[in-house]
Design a protein around this motif. Structure first.
Motif, PDB file in Angstrom:
ATOM      1  N   SER A 103      13.247  10.510  44.599  1.00  0.00           N
ATOM      2  CA  SER A 103      12.283  11.010  42.691  1.00  0.00           C
ATOM      3  C   SER A 103      13.205  11.965  42.325  1.00  0.00           C
ATOM      4  O   SER A 103      13.434  12.796  43.288  1.00  0.00           O
ATOM      5  CB  SER A 103      10.608  11.023  42.795  1.00  0.00           C
ATOM      6  N   TYR A 104      13.524  11.812  41.057  1.00  0.00           N
ATOM      7  CA  TYR A 104      14.399  13.126  40.523  1.00  0.00           C
ATOM      8  C   TYR A 104      13.527  12.340  39.233  1.00  0.00           C
ATOM      9  O   TYR A 104      14.005  11.661  38.712  1.00  0.00           O
ATOM     10  CB  TYR A 104      15.606  12.633  40.829  1.00  0.00           C
ATOM     11  N   THR A 105      14.468  13.446  38.516  1.00  0.00           N
ATOM     12  CA  THR A 105      14.336  13.385  36.748  1.00  0.00           C
ATOM     13  C   THR A 105      15.817  13.752  36.596  1.00  0.00           C
ATOM     14  O   THR A 105      16.742  14.490  36.803  1.00  0.00           O
ATOM     15  CB  THR A 105      12.956  14.476  36.132  1.00  0.00           C
ATOM     16  N   ASP A 106      15.995  12.328  35.906  1.00  0.00           N
ATOM     17  CA  ASP A 106      17.893  12.680  34.888  1.00  0.00           C
ATOM     18  C   ASP A 106      17.605  13.384  34.107  1.00  0.00           C
ATOM     19  O   ASP A 106      16.869  14.104  33.895  1.00  0.00           O
ATOM     20  CB  ASP A 106      17.453  10.953  34.323  1.00  0.00           C
ATOM     21  N   ALA A 107      18.912  13.538  33.251  1.00  0.00           N
ATOM     22  CA  ALA A 107      19.442  14.346  32.214  1.00  0.00           C
ATOM     23  C   ALA A 107      18.324  13.976  30.420  1.00  0.00           C
ATOM     24  O   ALA A 107      18.452  15.363  30.230  1.00  0.00           O
ATOM     25  CB  ALA A 107      20.859  14.383  32.135  1.00  0.00           C
ATOM     26  N   GLY A 109      15.402  13.511  31.509  1.00  0.00           N
ATOM     27  CA  GLY A 109      14.376  13.862  31.372  1.00  0.00           C
ATOM     28  C   GLY A 109      13.645  12.823  31.570  1.00  0.00           C
ATOM     29  O   GLY A 109      11.904  12.958  32.206  1.00  0.00           O
ATOM     30  N   LYS A 110      13.911  11.490  31.902  1.00  0.00           N
ATOM     31  CA  LYS A 110      12.591  10.625  32.642  1.00  0.00           C
ATOM     32  C   LYS A 110      12.978  10.383  33.973  1.00  0.00           C
ATOM     33  O   LYS A 110      13.403  10.866  34.690  1.00  0.00           O
ATOM     34  CB  LYS A 110      13.744   9.177  32.057  1.00  0.00           C
ATOM     35  N   PRO A 111      11.224  10.181  34.510  1.00  0.00           N
ATOM     36  CA  PRO A 111      11.190   9.781  35.879  1.00  0.00           C
ATOM     37  C   PRO A 111      12.587   9.471  36.670  1.00  0.00           C
ATOM     38  O   PRO A 111      12.194   7.682  35.885  1.00  0.00           O
ATOM     39  CB  PRO A 111       9.993   9.840  36.256  1.00  0.00           C
ATOM     40  N   ARG A 112      13.049   8.816  37.449  1.00  0.00           N
ATOM     41  CA  ARG A 112      14.171   7.912  38.002  1.00  0.00           C
ATOM     42  C   ARG A 112      13.600   8.089  39.381  1.00  0.00           C
ATOM     43  O   ARG A 112      13.320   9.178  40.389  1.00  0.00           O
ATOM     44  CB  ARG A 112      15.276   8.667  37.877  1.00  0.00           C
ATOM     45  N   LYS A 113      14.350   6.908  40.328  1.00  0.00           N
ATOM     46  CA  LYS A 113      13.780   6.829  41.780  1.00  0.00           C
ATOM     47  C   LYS A 113      15.292   6.141  41.972  1.00  0.00           C
ATOM     48  O   LYS A 113      15.727   5.285  41.652  1.00  0.00           O
ATOM     49  CB  LYS A 113      12.741   5.912  42.350  1.00  0.00           C
ATOM     50  N   SER A 114      15.709   6.509  43.973  1.00  0.00           N
ATOM     51  CA  SER A 114      16.823   6.520  44.020  1.00  0.00           C
ATOM     52  C   SER A 114      16.799   6.250  45.056  1.00  0.00           C
ATOM     53  O   SER A 114      15.953   6.484  45.985  1.00  0.00           O
ATOM     54  CB  SER A 114      17.330   7.497  44.014  1.00  0.00           C
TER      55      SER A 114
END
Length: 133
Positions: A103-107, A109-114
């Protein structure tokens, strides 16, 4: 019969082949087309890895969904790595690998999963027809 059950339970729980603790492992199998030829990337340790993307589609023509998978290969220098690098865009491949989610936060500020896939086996099922029509 109860002696058999006790013996079986002991054998199932014993891990004679390994002294390490069991770890969860997610395996994934992907059949799809290469988005581009695999590219060589340096790592911070001075080694090199191959990275490439595979597109896999499912569903009928009206409801077609394409999933994209980013694959990493730790294939060392030699003929196998050269072969992987020579694969053209559009080649149909079969890949087996280890999968993990992060999991990370994109540029924005939205939470994303990879989903990360580490290639363990690759087989070329079909190369694209490169003959001129």
């Amino acid at each position: 019969m109860s002696a058999f059950l006790r013996t079986s339970a002991v054998r199932v729980s014993a891990r004679a082949f390994s002294t390490t603790a069991p770890r969860p492992l997610a395996r994934i199998t992907i059949v799809g087309n290469l988005a581009a030829p695999p590219e060589l990337h340096p790592t911070s340790t001075g080694n090199e890895i191959l990275r490439y993307s595979v597109a896999s589609s499912s569903g009928s023509r009206e409801n077609r969904v394409t999933s994209w998978f980013n694959i990493t290969s730790f294939e060392g220098e030699g003929p196998r790595r050269d072969y992987l690098q020579s694969l053209p865009k559009g080649a149909l491949v079969y890949i087996e690998g280890d999968a993990s989610m992060s999991s990370y936060t994109d540029a924005e500020g939205k939470p994303r999963k990879s989903l990360s896939v580490i290639q363990r086996h690759l087989e070329v099922l079909r190369r694209p027809d490169t003959s001129a029509d």
